[in-house]
Design a protein around this motif. Structure first.
Motif, mmCIF file in Angstrom:
data_model
loop_
_atom_site.group_PDB
_atom_site.id
_atom_site.type_symbol
_atom_site.label_atom_id
_atom_site.label_comp_id
_atom_site.label_asym_id
_atom_site.label_seq_id
_atom_site.Cartn_x
_atom_site.Cartn_y
_atom_site.Cartn_z
ATOM 1 N N SER A 128 -14.949 9.733 -1.589
ATOM 2 C CA SER A 128 -14.237 10.833 -1.563
ATOM 3 C C SER A 128 -14.920 11.925 -2.122
ATOM 4 O O SER A 128 -14.702 13.147 -1.650
ATOM 5 C CB SER A 128 -12.770 10.658 -2.327
ATOM 6 O OG SER A 128 -13.328 10.205 -3.805
ATOM 7 N N TYR A 129 -15.902 11.629 -3.034
ATOM 8 C CA TYR A 129 -16.684 12.923 -3.358
ATOM 9 C C TYR A 129 -17.598 13.465 -2.344
ATOM 10 O O TYR A 129 -17.747 14.553 -2.163
ATOM 11 C CB TYR A 129 -17.704 12.311 -4.567
ATOM 12 C CG TYR A 129 -17.310 12.918 -5.704
ATOM 13 C CD1 TYR A 129 -15.805 12.060 -6.261
ATOM 14 C CD2 TYR A 129 -17.750 13.378 -6.897
ATOM 15 C CE1 TYR A 129 -15.592 12.244 -7.357
ATOM 16 C CE2 TYR A 129 -17.087 13.777 -8.136
ATOM 17 C CZ TYR A 129 -16.247 13.275 -8.144
ATOM 18 O OH TYR A 129 -15.250 13.420 -9.549
ATOM 19 N N THR A 130 -17.822 12.637 -1.198
ATOM 20 C CA THR A 130 -18.303 13.368 0.172
ATOM 21 C C THR A 130 -17.343 13.767 1.069
ATOM 22 O O THR A 130 -17.224 14.949 1.616
ATOM 23 C CB THR A 130 -19.175 12.280 0.770
ATOM 24 O OG1 THR A 130 -20.055 11.732 0.001
ATOM 25 C CG2 THR A 130 -19.685 12.674 2.087
ATOM 26 N N ALA A 131 -16.036 12.996 1.037
ATOM 27 C CA ALA A 131 -15.054 13.095 1.941
ATOM 28 C C ALA A 131 -14.326 14.694 1.731
ATOM 29 O O ALA A 131 -13.995 15.439 2.676
ATOM 30 C CB ALA A 131 -14.086 12.372 2.205
ATOM 31 N N ARG A 176 -10.500 11.229 11.598
ATOM 32 C CA ARG A 176 -9.477 10.147 11.620
ATOM 33 C C ARG A 176 -10.339 8.841 11.036
ATOM 34 O O ARG A 176 -11.551 8.737 11.290
ATOM 35 C CB ARG A 176 -9.347 9.593 13.205
ATOM 36 C CG ARG A 176 -8.349 10.597 13.805
ATOM 37 C CD ARG A 176 -6.869 10.678 13.347
ATOM 38 N NE ARG A 176 -5.744 11.654 14.052
ATOM 39 C CZ ARG A 176 -5.719 12.731 13.709
ATOM 40 N NH1 ARG A 176 -6.378 13.191 12.450
ATOM 41 N NH2 ARG A 176 -4.894 13.386 14.208
ATOM 42 N N PRO A 177 -9.713 7.931 10.453
ATOM 43 C CA PRO A 177 -8.168 7.994 10.179
ATOM 44 C C PRO A 177 -7.812 9.150 9.168
ATOM 45 O O PRO A 177 -8.585 9.432 8.192
ATOM 46 C CB PRO A 177 -7.753 6.570 9.691
ATOM 47 C CG PRO A 177 -9.351 6.301 8.872
ATOM 48 C CD PRO A 177 -10.301 6.757 9.817
ATOM 49 N N ALA A 178 -6.612 9.657 8.997
ATOM 50 C CA ALA A 178 -6.120 10.447 8.108
ATOM 51 C C ALA A 178 -6.106 9.813 6.728
ATOM 52 O O ALA A 178 -6.335 10.744 5.715
ATOM 53 C CB ALA A 178 -4.696 10.890 8.564
ATOM 54 N N GLY A 179 -6.026 8.479 6.618
ATOM 55 C CA GLY A 179 -6.146 8.023 5.172
ATOM 56 C C GLY A 179 -7.574 8.322 4.394
ATOM 57 O O GLY A 179 -7.754 8.202 3.378
ATOM 58 N N CYS A 180 -8.510 8.631 5.120
ATOM 59 C CA CYS A 180 -9.831 8.837 4.488
ATOM 60 C C CYS A 180 -9.658 10.342 3.822
ATOM 61 O O CYS A 180 -10.586 10.481 3.033
ATOM 62 C CB CYS A 180 -11.068 9.026 5.578
ATOM 63 S SG CYS A 180 -11.492 7.247 5.956
ATOM 64 N N GLU A 181 -8.923 11.262 4.236
ATOM 65 C CA GLU A 181 -8.461 12.446 3.496
ATOM 66 C C GLU A 181 -9.948 13.213 3.440
ATOM 67 O O GLU A 181 -10.526 13.688 2.735
ATOM 68 C CB GLU A 181 -8.149 12.291 1.950
ATOM 69 C CG GLU A 181 -6.669 11.674 2.086
ATOM 70 C CD GLU A 181 -6.328 11.579 0.474
ATOM 71 O OE1 GLU A 181 -5.460 12.314 0.273
ATOM 72 O OE2 GLU A 181 -6.841 10.530 -0.225
ATOM 73 N N ARG A 182 -10.416 13.382 4.784
ATOM 74 C CA ARG A 182 -11.735 14.292 5.021
ATOM 75 C C ARG A 182 -11.446 15.712 5.173
ATOM 76 O O ARG A 182 -10.822 16.084 6.075
ATOM 77 C CB ARG A 182 -12.456 13.357 6.500
ATOM 78 C CG ARG A 182 -13.993 13.604 6.372
ATOM 79 C CD ARG A 182 -14.347 12.776 7.523
ATOM 80 N NE ARG A 182 -14.212 11.560 7.421
ATOM 81 C CZ ARG A 182 -13.764 10.667 8.523
ATOM 82 N NH1 ARG A 182 -13.109 10.986 9.527
ATOM 83 N NH2 ARG A 182 -13.583 9.392 7.914
ATOM 84 N N SER A 183 -12.298 16.340 4.302
ATOM 85 C CA SER A 183 -12.064 17.947 4.813
ATOM 86 C C SER A 183 -13.285 18.530 5.694
ATOM 87 O O SER A 183 -14.274 18.033 5.717
ATOM 88 C CB SER A 183 -12.221 18.760 3.205
ATOM 89 O OG SER A 183 -12.402 19.867 3.585
ATOM 90 N N ASP A 184 -12.784 19.572 6.508
ATOM 91 C CA ASP A 184 -13.879 20.235 7.504
ATOM 92 C C ASP A 184 -14.666 21.192 6.501
ATOM 93 O O ASP A 184 -15.267 22.194 6.954
ATOM 94 C CB ASP A 184 -12.978 20.949 8.563
ATOM 95 C CG ASP A 184 -12.180 21.983 8.262
ATOM 96 O OD1 ASP A 184 -11.998 22.276 7.035
ATOM 97 O OD2 ASP A 184 -11.572 22.562 9.050
ATOM 98 N N LEU A 190 -18.346 10.034 8.443
ATOM 99 C CA LEU A 190 -17.575 8.621 8.290
ATOM 100 C C LEU A 190 -17.106 8.306 7.018
ATOM 101 O O LEU A 190 -16.693 7.390 6.530
ATOM 102 C CB LEU A 190 -18.303 7.288 8.744
ATOM 103 C CG LEU A 190 -18.211 6.959 10.391
ATOM 104 C CD1 LEU A 190 -16.993 6.259 10.414
ATOM 105 C CD2 LEU A 190 -18.500 8.106 11.143
ATOM 106 N N SER A 191 -17.380 9.256 6.228
ATOM 107 C CA SER A 191 -17.188 9.064 4.634
ATOM 108 C C SER A 191 -15.648 9.235 4.604
ATOM 109 O O SER A 191 -14.956 9.428 5.467
ATOM 110 C CB SER A 191 -17.573 10.656 3.819
ATOM 111 O OG SER A 191 -16.830 11.459 4.456
ATOM 112 N N CYS A 192 -15.198 8.436 3.362
ATOM 113 C CA CYS A 192 -13.715 7.856 3.361
ATOM 114 C C CYS A 192 -13.534 7.677 1.867
ATOM 115 O O CYS A 192 -14.059 7.146 1.233
ATOM 116 C CB CYS A 192 -13.441 6.620 4.050
ATOM 117 S SG CYS A 192 -11.691 6.248 4.319
ATOM 118 N N SER A 193 -12.064 8.560 1.413
ATOM 119 C CA SER A 193 -11.771 8.303 0.195
ATOM 120 C C SER A 193 -11.579 6.765 -0.185
ATOM 121 O O SER A 193 -10.980 5.876 0.800
ATOM 122 C CB SER A 193 -10.392 8.825 -0.048
ATOM 123 O OG SER A 193 -10.800 10.310 -0.035
ATOM 124 N N GLY A 194 -12.063 6.341 -1.424
ATOM 125 C CA GLY A 194 -11.874 4.918 -1.786
ATOM 126 C C GLY A 194 -12.652 4.101 -1.264
ATOM 127 O O GLY A 194 -13.000 2.979 -1.643
#
Length: 317
Positions: free
Chosen positions: A50-53, A63-71, A92-96
């Protein structure tokens, strides 16, 4: 790192020219302003937690929305600086995410993220990797220390306080079976897994520039208001800071051993931690005042991290 503090396009198959001369100018707030520099032009794959996402930083996409990725996370900002086309950039970064999620699919609260390294191919020319915090349980570590800080406040009212009071550090030390707090073992294990992931990335993309991105300063060198912003006892500020620095040290050593470049985001973020003033900080406190997850980088922090990566690319170009 997990966003629960409640603290990581289709495949780019277009073959692009390896390097190009790019004219870049930047304002202050995390890096110097290069003029004409030689940089990779992609394809670029971003991996991490998530420090990347960039959870909660608008706009959230991907996608997926659960990764909480910012533009507006540092990979997206870097891709823009490099002038990459959408087909030349995959995030492809993803929270958690933990290191295990680099090599296997990750289930989120809203969808499944594929194994992150699956986006890395022989055509890839640039990879950034920011991960390890969830492997050592930094999210739960901070949560435990905040809870200890609440009880500390009650005790402080009874007996007073000392600058080195560290109830959380003492609690972890009491659980150690080998004279340590056990977190050191987790950091070592995470380092080994990062090494394995770097080896897999190198096999998949032997011509790629690979950068391991360290974590920015989450806490200050001194307490400096962290009781108010983070609810931590004075000595536990130092305890958590030392664990983060130790993780960064291991990430740096593993990156160098694998022939990758380590990106230091800690140094440029010093004084911009979660306990700093709102108009300068890169990391939001437990109760964010900017759009970001608690104890995570805000947009200013993501911009600073992107500049640190860009500086590292320049230095090793």
């Amino acid at each position: 790192m997990r966003t629960r503090i409640t603290l990581g396009l289709t495949a780019a198959v277009s073959c692009a020219t390896l390097v190009a001369t790019v004219a870049l100018t930047r304002s202050d707030s995390g890096g110097s302003a290069p003029s004409h520099v030689t940089l990779p032009t992609g394809p670029y794959v971003a991996l991490g937690d998530s420090y990347t996402a960039g959870p909660k930083i608008p706009a959230q996409n991907g996608r997926p929305a659960g990764c909480e990725r910012s533009d507006r996370n540092y990979p997206a900002l870097l891709a823009a600086d490099l002038g990459l086309k959408p087909a030349e950039f995959r995030d492809l970064s993803c929270s958690g995410a933990t290191t295990a999620d680099l090599l296997a699919a990750q289930s989120t609260g809203d969808g499944t993220n594929p194994a992150q390294v699956s986006a890395v191919t022989a055509a890839t020319r640039l990879v950034t990797l920011g991960i390890g915090g969830n492997d050592i349980g930094f999210s739960s570590l901070v949560t435990t220390c905040v809870k200890a800080g609440v009880f500390y406040q009650v005790e402080k009212g009874i007996r007073g306080s000392k600058a080195d009071d560290a109830p959380c550090r003492q609690w972890y030390a009491s659980r150690g079976t080998d004279g340590t707090d056990g977190i050191e073992t987790k950091i070592g294990t995470a380092g080994g897994r990062v090494s394995a992931a770097l080896g897999d990335i190198r096999r998949r993309a032997p011509r790629a520039r690979v950068l391991v991105v360290g974590y920015p300063a989450i806490l200050p060198a001194q307490d400096d208001g962290c009781q108010r912003a983070m609810g931590l006892a004075p000595g536990d500020v130092a305890f958590l800071r030392q664990k983060e620095q130790r993780l960064n040290d291991v990430l740096r050593d593993r990156a160098r051993a694998a022939g990758a470049t380590y990106v230091d985001t800690y140094t440029p973020s010093a004084g911009r931690d979660a306990c700093a003033d709102a108009d300068v900080r890169w990391i939001e406190p437990l109760a964010p005042t900017a759009a970001a997850a608690p104890v995570h980088p805000n947009e200013r922090g993501q911009l600073g991290m992107s500049r640190a990566v860009l500086d590292a690319l320049r230095a090793t170009g």
